[in-house]
Design a protein around this motif. Structure first.
Motif, mmCIF file in Angstrom:
data_model
loop_
_atom_site.group_PDB
_atom_site.id
_atom_site.type_symbol
_atom_site.label_atom_id
_atom_site.label_comp_id
_atom_site.label_asym_id
_atom_site.label_seq_id
_atom_site.Cartn_x
_atom_site.Cartn_y
_atom_site.Cartn_z
ATOM 1 N N VAL A 276 0.840 -1.196 0.000
ATOM 2 C CA VAL A 276 0.000 0.000 0.000
ATOM 3 C C VAL A 276 0.881 1.255 0.000
ATOM 4 C CG1 VAL A 276 -1.672 1.326 1.361
ATOM 5 C CG2 VAL A 276 -1.998 -1.132 1.035
ATOM 6 N N ASP A 277 1.951 1.245 0.800
ATOM 7 C CA ASP A 277 2.864 2.395 0.836
ATOM 8 C C ASP A 277 3.528 2.622 -0.522
ATOM 9 O OD1 ASP A 277 2.267 2.756 3.503
ATOM 10 O OD2 ASP A 277 4.106 1.797 4.242
ATOM 11 N N LEU A 278 3.773 1.544 -1.242
ATOM 12 C CA LEU A 278 4.381 1.656 -2.563
ATOM 13 C C LEU A 278 3.431 2.334 -3.546
ATOM 14 C CD1 LEU A 278 6.738 0.828 -4.489
ATOM 15 C CD2 LEU A 278 5.477 -1.300 -4.868
ATOM 16 N N ILE A 279 2.157 2.049 -3.412
ATOM 17 C CA ILE A 279 1.158 2.589 -4.331
ATOM 18 C C ILE A 279 0.917 4.073 -4.080
ATOM 19 C CG2 ILE A 279 -1.282 2.457 -4.995
ATOM 20 C CD1 ILE A 279 -1.039 -0.600 -4.472
ATOM 21 N N THR A 280 0.835 4.445 -2.812
ATOM 22 C CA THR A 280 0.599 5.866 -2.500
ATOM 23 C C THR A 280 1.260 6.226 -1.176
ATOM 24 O OG1 THR A 280 -1.053 7.583 -2.103
ATOM 25 C CG2 THR A 280 -1.642 5.355 -1.416
ATOM 26 N N GLU A 281 1.979 7.345 -1.200
ATOM 27 C CA GLU A 281 2.570 7.853 0.035
ATOM 28 C C GLU A 281 1.641 8.844 0.720
ATOM 29 O OE1 GLU A 281 6.515 9.338 -0.506
ATOM 30 O OE2 GLU A 281 7.217 7.490 -1.436
ATOM 31 N N GLU A 282 0.668 9.325 -0.027
ATOM 32 C CA GLU A 282 -0.284 10.278 0.522
ATOM 33 C C GLU A 282 -1.398 9.527 1.246
ATOM 34 O OE1 GLU A 282 -1.731 12.849 -2.529
ATOM 35 O OE2 GLU A 282 0.271 13.197 -3.336
ATOM 36 N N TYR A 283 -2.016 10.219 2.190
ATOM 37 C CA TYR A 283 -3.146 9.610 2.900
ATOM 38 C C TYR A 283 -4.291 9.398 1.924
ATOM 39 C CZ TYR A 283 -7.134 8.870 5.891
ATOM 40 O OH TYR A 283 -8.254 8.334 6.462
ATOM 41 N N HIS A 284 -4.829 8.212 1.965
ATOM 42 C CA HIS A 284 -6.019 7.908 1.173
ATOM 43 C C HIS A 284 -6.892 6.978 2.006
ATOM 44 C CE1 HIS A 284 -8.662 6.390 -1.941
ATOM 45 N NE2 HIS A 284 -8.258 7.387 -2.706
ATOM 46 N N PRO A 285 -8.194 7.255 2.068
ATOM 47 C CA PRO A 285 -9.065 6.431 2.909
ATOM 48 C C PRO A 285 -9.027 4.938 2.545
ATOM 49 C CG PRO A 285 -10.309 8.282 1.981
ATOM 50 C CD PRO A 285 -8.929 8.360 1.444
ATOM 51 N N LEU A 286 -8.901 4.621 1.263
ATOM 52 C CA LEU A 286 -8.842 3.205 0.872
ATOM 53 C C LEU A 286 -7.516 2.565 1.279
ATOM 54 C CD1 LEU A 286 -10.591 3.180 -2.621
ATOM 55 C CD2 LEU A 286 -11.475 2.344 -0.431
ATOM 56 N N ALA A 287 -6.440 3.333 1.229
ATOM 57 C CA ALA A 287 -5.149 2.821 1.683
ATOM 58 C C ALA A 287 -5.209 2.523 3.183
ATOM 59 C CB ALA A 287 -4.039 3.822 1.368
ATOM 60 N N LYS A 288 -5.788 3.452 3.929
ATOM 61 C CA LYS A 288 -5.957 3.240 5.369
ATOM 62 C C LYS A 288 -6.822 2.011 5.622
ATOM 63 C CE LYS A 288 -7.813 5.340 9.608
ATOM 64 N NZ LYS A 288 -8.131 4.052 10.148
ATOM 65 N N ARG A 289 -7.895 1.878 4.866
ATOM 66 C CA ARG A 289 -8.810 0.741 5.042
ATOM 67 C C ARG A 289 -8.080 -0.580 4.795
ATOM 68 N NH1 ARG A 289 -14.357 0.994 4.616
ATOM 69 N NH2 ARG A 289 -13.879 2.772 5.923
ATOM 70 N N ALA A 290 -7.276 -0.633 3.728
ATOM 71 C CA ALA A 290 -6.536 -1.857 3.415
ATOM 72 C C ALA A 290 -5.568 -2.214 4.553
ATOM 73 C CB ALA A 290 -5.771 -1.693 2.100
ATOM 74 N N LYS A 291 -4.872 -1.210 5.076
ATOM 75 C CA LYS A 291 -3.936 -1.455 6.177
ATOM 76 C C LYS A 291 -4.681 -1.891 7.437
ATOM 77 C CE LYS A 291 -0.100 1.575 4.977
ATOM 78 N NZ LYS A 291 0.731 2.666 5.488
ATOM 79 N N ASP A 292 -5.795 -1.246 7.724
ATOM 80 C CA ASP A 292 -6.581 -1.597 8.912
ATOM 81 C C ASP A 292 -7.120 -3.020 8.825
ATOM 82 O OD1 ASP A 292 -6.094 0.941 9.854
ATOM 83 O OD2 ASP A 292 -8.134 1.688 9.508
ATOM 84 N N ILE A 293 -7.581 -3.400 7.645
ATOM 85 C CA ILE A 293 -8.124 -4.747 7.468
ATOM 86 C C ILE A 293 -7.018 -5.787 7.629
ATOM 87 C CG2 ILE A 293 -9.138 -6.331 5.775
ATOM 88 C CD1 ILE A 293 -10.763 -3.875 4.756
#
Length: 135
Positions: A83-100
């Motif tokens: 996820v960090d590789l795909i985006t370094e900026e905050y994104h709600p879907l990135a956060k969701r993927a990490k949380d899951i």
């Protein structure tokens, strides 16, 4: 089978895959705090199981749970890095993927604790009865 297919399946490639896996494991152990904590608890748990003279079936269950926990933590780290590789900026879907991904470790940890209680409680009760004479 073409040359490219053979290159993807060679014995040297098979052996190199172990080196890649070991490299990943070393990285996770050195760089990830949660993995360090899990390994610490695993060592303590194994020492207690050895002191309590666990039967072989309990050892098999215990090692399976420990291996599952460590493996899930490694997968969680891999997902977070992807996820960090795909985006370094905050994104709600990135956060969701990490949380899951983290929740998978959390859920397994809850069940690992329950299994640990079921495995350790009877021998601990027996040990206390021996040491304290049934007090």
């Amino acid at each position: 089978m073409g040359l490219q297919d053979r290159q993807k399946r060679g014995f040297r490639r098979f052996i190199r895959s172990f080196a890649y896996a070991i490299e990943g494991l070393k990285h996770v152990i050195k760089k990830e705090q949660n993995m360090f904590v899990h390994i610490g608890f695993a060592i303590i748990t194994i020492l207690f199981a050895w002191m309590l003279d666990f039967p072989i079936l309990h050892w098999m269950i215990l090692l399976l749970v420990i291996g599952g926990m460590l493996s899930l933590e490694i997968m969680n780290t891999a997902i977070e890095r992807t996820v960090d590789l795909i985006t370094e900026e905050y994104h709600p879907l990135a956060k969701r993927a990490k949380d899951i991904a983290a929740s998978a470790v959390f859920v397994f940890g809850i069940f690992a604790a329950i299994i640990g209680i079921l495995l350790f409680l009877p021998p601990l009760i027996e040990w206390f009865q021996i040491v304290f004479g049934g007090v």
